[in-house]
Design a protein around this motif. Sequence first.
Motif, PDB file in Angstrom:
ATOM      1  N   ASN A 178      24.444  84.754  86.941  1.00 12.83           N
ATOM      2  CA  ASN A 178      25.570  85.149  87.789  1.00 12.83           C
ATOM      3  C   ASN A 178      26.197  86.451  87.312  1.00 12.83           C
ATOM      4  OD1 ASN A 178      24.909  82.678  88.821  1.00 12.83           O
ATOM      5  ND2 ASN A 178      26.980  81.863  88.833  1.00 12.83           N
ATOM      6  N   GLY A 179      26.184  86.644  85.977  1.00 11.87           N
ATOM      7  CA  GLY A 179      26.684  87.903  85.430  1.00 11.87           C
ATOM      8  C   GLY A 179      25.840  89.083  85.891  1.00 11.87           C
ATOM      9  N   TRP A 180      24.526  88.890  85.917  1.00 12.22           N
ATOM     10  CA  TRP A 180      23.624  89.928  86.418  1.00 12.22           C
ATOM     11  C   TRP A 180      23.931  90.215  87.888  1.00 12.22           C
ATOM     12  CZ3 TRP A 180      20.138  90.751  90.294  1.00 12.22           C
ATOM     13  CH2 TRP A 180      19.215  91.788  90.134  1.00 12.22           C
ATOM     14  N   TYR A 181      24.169  89.161  88.664  1.00  5.87           N
ATOM     15  CA  TYR A 181      24.416  89.300  90.100  1.00  5.87           C
ATOM     16  C   TYR A 181      25.648  90.160  90.372  1.00  5.87           C
ATOM     17  CZ  TYR A 181      24.987  87.918  95.007  1.00  5.87           C
ATOM     18  OH  TYR A 181      25.122  87.923  96.367  1.00  5.87           O
ATOM     19  N   VAL A 182      26.788  89.830  89.752  1.00  5.88           N
ATOM     20  CA  VAL A 182      28.010  90.578  90.049  1.00  5.88           C
ATOM     21  C   VAL A 182      27.918  92.017  89.523  1.00  5.88           C
ATOM     22  CG1 VAL A 182      29.469  88.532  90.160  1.00  5.88           C
ATOM     23  CG2 VAL A 182      29.219  89.709  87.986  1.00  5.88           C
ATOM     24  N   TRP A 183      27.173  92.227  88.439  1.00  2.00           N
ATOM     25  CA  TRP A 183      26.933  93.584  87.953  1.00  2.00           C
ATOM     26  C   TRP A 183      26.282  94.418  89.046  1.00  2.00           C
ATOM     27  CZ3 TRP A 183      21.972  94.676  84.760  1.00  2.00           C
ATOM     28  CH2 TRP A 183      21.895  96.030  84.420  1.00  2.00           C
ATOM     29  N   ARG A 184      25.259  93.849  89.717  1.00  2.00           N
ATOM     30  CA  ARG A 184      24.529  94.598  90.731  1.00  2.00           C
ATOM     31  C   ARG A 184      25.281  94.679  92.057  1.00  2.00           C
ATOM     32  NH1 ARG A 184      19.353  95.989  89.335  1.00  2.00           N
ATOM     33  NH2 ARG A 184      19.201  95.965  87.058  1.00  2.00           N
ATOM     34  N   GLY A 204      18.201  81.709  81.315  1.00  2.00           N
ATOM     35  CA  GLY A 204      18.733  82.576  82.359  1.00  2.00           C
ATOM     36  C   GLY A 204      18.225  83.995  82.235  1.00  2.00           C
ATOM     37  N   LEU A 205      18.179  84.512  81.015  1.00  2.00           N
ATOM     38  CA  LEU A 205      17.705  85.874  80.784  1.00  2.00           C
ATOM     39  C   LEU A 205      16.220  85.990  81.091  1.00  2.00           C
ATOM     40  CD1 LEU A 205      18.710  88.639  79.817  1.00  2.00           C
ATOM     41  CD2 LEU A 205      18.115  87.977  77.487  1.00  2.00           C
ATOM     42  N   LEU A 206      15.456  84.991  80.661  1.00  2.00           N
ATOM     43  CA  LEU A 206      14.010  84.992  80.911  1.00  2.00           C
ATOM     44  C   LEU A 206      13.720  84.925  82.408  1.00  2.00           C
ATOM     45  CD1 LEU A 206      11.318  84.956  79.295  1.00  2.00           C
ATOM     46  CD2 LEU A 206      11.344  82.464  79.542  1.00  2.00           C
ATOM     47  N   SER A 207      14.516  84.142  83.138  1.00  2.00           N
ATOM     48  CA  SER A 207      14.284  83.967  84.574  1.00  2.00           C
ATOM     49  C   SER A 207      14.488  85.271  85.349  1.00  2.00           C
ATOM     50  CB  SER A 207      15.200  82.874  85.129  1.00  2.00           C
ATOM     51  OG  SER A 207      16.552  83.315  85.190  1.00  2.00           O
ATOM     52  N   LEU A 208      15.321  86.167  84.807  1.00  2.00           N
ATOM     53  CA  LEU A 208      15.575  87.437  85.498  1.00  2.00           C
ATOM     54  C   LEU A 208      14.339  88.334  85.519  1.00  2.00           C
ATOM     55  CD1 LEU A 208      19.159  88.286  84.191  1.00  2.00           C
ATOM     56  CD2 LEU A 208      18.522  87.555  86.500  1.00  2.00           C
ATOM     57  N   ILE A 209      13.398  88.081  84.614  1.00  2.00           N
ATOM     58  CA  ILE A 209      12.165  88.868  84.597  1.00  2.00           C
ATOM     59  C   ILE A 209      11.311  88.537  85.806  1.00  2.00           C
ATOM     60  CG2 ILE A 209      10.046  89.370  83.311  1.00  2.00           C
ATOM     61  CD1 ILE A 209      11.567  88.638  80.741  1.00  2.00           C
ATOM     62  N   PHE A 210      11.290  87.250  86.171  1.00  2.00           N
ATOM     63  CA  PHE A 210      10.398  86.783  87.227  1.00  2.00           C
ATOM     64  C   PHE A 210      11.101  86.475  88.544  1.00  2.00           C
ATOM     65  CE2 PHE A 210       8.908  85.314  83.041  1.00  2.00           C
ATOM     66  CZ  PHE A 210       7.703  86.008  82.964  1.00  2.00           C
ATOM     67  N   ASN A 211      12.392  86.244  88.495  1.00  2.00           N
ATOM     68  CA  ASN A 211      13.089  85.774  89.698  1.00  2.00           C
ATOM     69  C   ASN A 211      14.527  86.304  89.739  1.00  2.00           C
ATOM     70  OD1 ASN A 211      13.823  84.324  92.012  1.00  2.00           O
ATOM     71  ND2 ASN A 211      14.350  82.493  90.824  1.00  2.00           N
TER      72      ASN A 211
END
Length: 332
Positions: A265-271, A319-326
């Motif tokens: 979710n942190g990645w999402y709001v950043w983008r 969560g961090l690993l999942s951002l690589i693939f999804n």
Amino acid sequence: MKFSLIICTYMRPTALLNLLKTVAIQSLYPDEILIIDGSTNDLTKEILELNKFQNLTYFKVSDKERGLTKQRNFGIERVSETMDIVCFLDDDTILDIDYFKNLKNVFNSDNDITGVGGIATNENNWKKNTTDYYHPKKYICIDGFHVKLGQRHVLRNYLRLGSDQLPGIMPEFSNGISCGYPLTGKNYQVDLLIGMSMSFRKKVVNTINFSTYFEGYGLYEDADFSLRALKFGKNVLATTVLLEHHHDSAGRPNKFKYGKMVTRNGWYVWRVKYLNPTFKARFKWNTIAIVLMMLRFVNVITTHKKKEAFTEAIGRFVGLLSLIFNKPTIKQ
């Protein structure tokens, strides 16, 4: 200026009642109170039947409508057309007696202000300055006040990963400062408002909804909404709009899910704010995510809540690993 208050609740009947008792004694009473209950039992409904409050309407949502973002959107759809301001409060807050009176004054002070956040006095650690110098890596100083930064922020400052922006402003690598502002009576312009206490002019909620990406507990849904609300005007933290926030553990996710949500979710709001950040910003965001994950692993040794620290750290890793693939799809 008419106020509609939306309170979304889940399995917290006692906390909700404590909040409503402070609403009942407001110097300016809201014109409409909508309780959106996602509880799986009827305890909240029963406690409201025993304790009546003026202008209050209760809604019990179905399974498919349960979850903070869905419940907030459910409430928005039922706000009366005559309302001017829509207020959101967490059900584990307690209001200062002039909360709505001061909120009205803030909105009246500047037509460009379209979003207002309040200050939790029991979480406000700002103190008046007693010296001319406070270590810039360990403290923030604003308007004659200072606050000591948490260990994570201090570590990031020494690693050159700290933010050079004021509190509540999101830098290009996202990880800003969230210590609020001193109680000076001023309004401070920010990017981010906190869901425990945020209010918007009705034109904002008439146009944008809370994102359904943030399912269930909805971590950072407030950041997402307040960032998208900036296209309508200014967001401010108002240091006259006061309340207390007493974090109720009921209804919160387990630490593994929390850790995973913090990262994704942190990645999402950043983008949401920076759809195409620079390479330097990407490097800093990922480095900070790894540092915070490692700190939680270290907490397995340094804290008494070893299981919570470990499961949150694993959640952050997954969560961090999942951002690589999804990677999530950003809704602007």
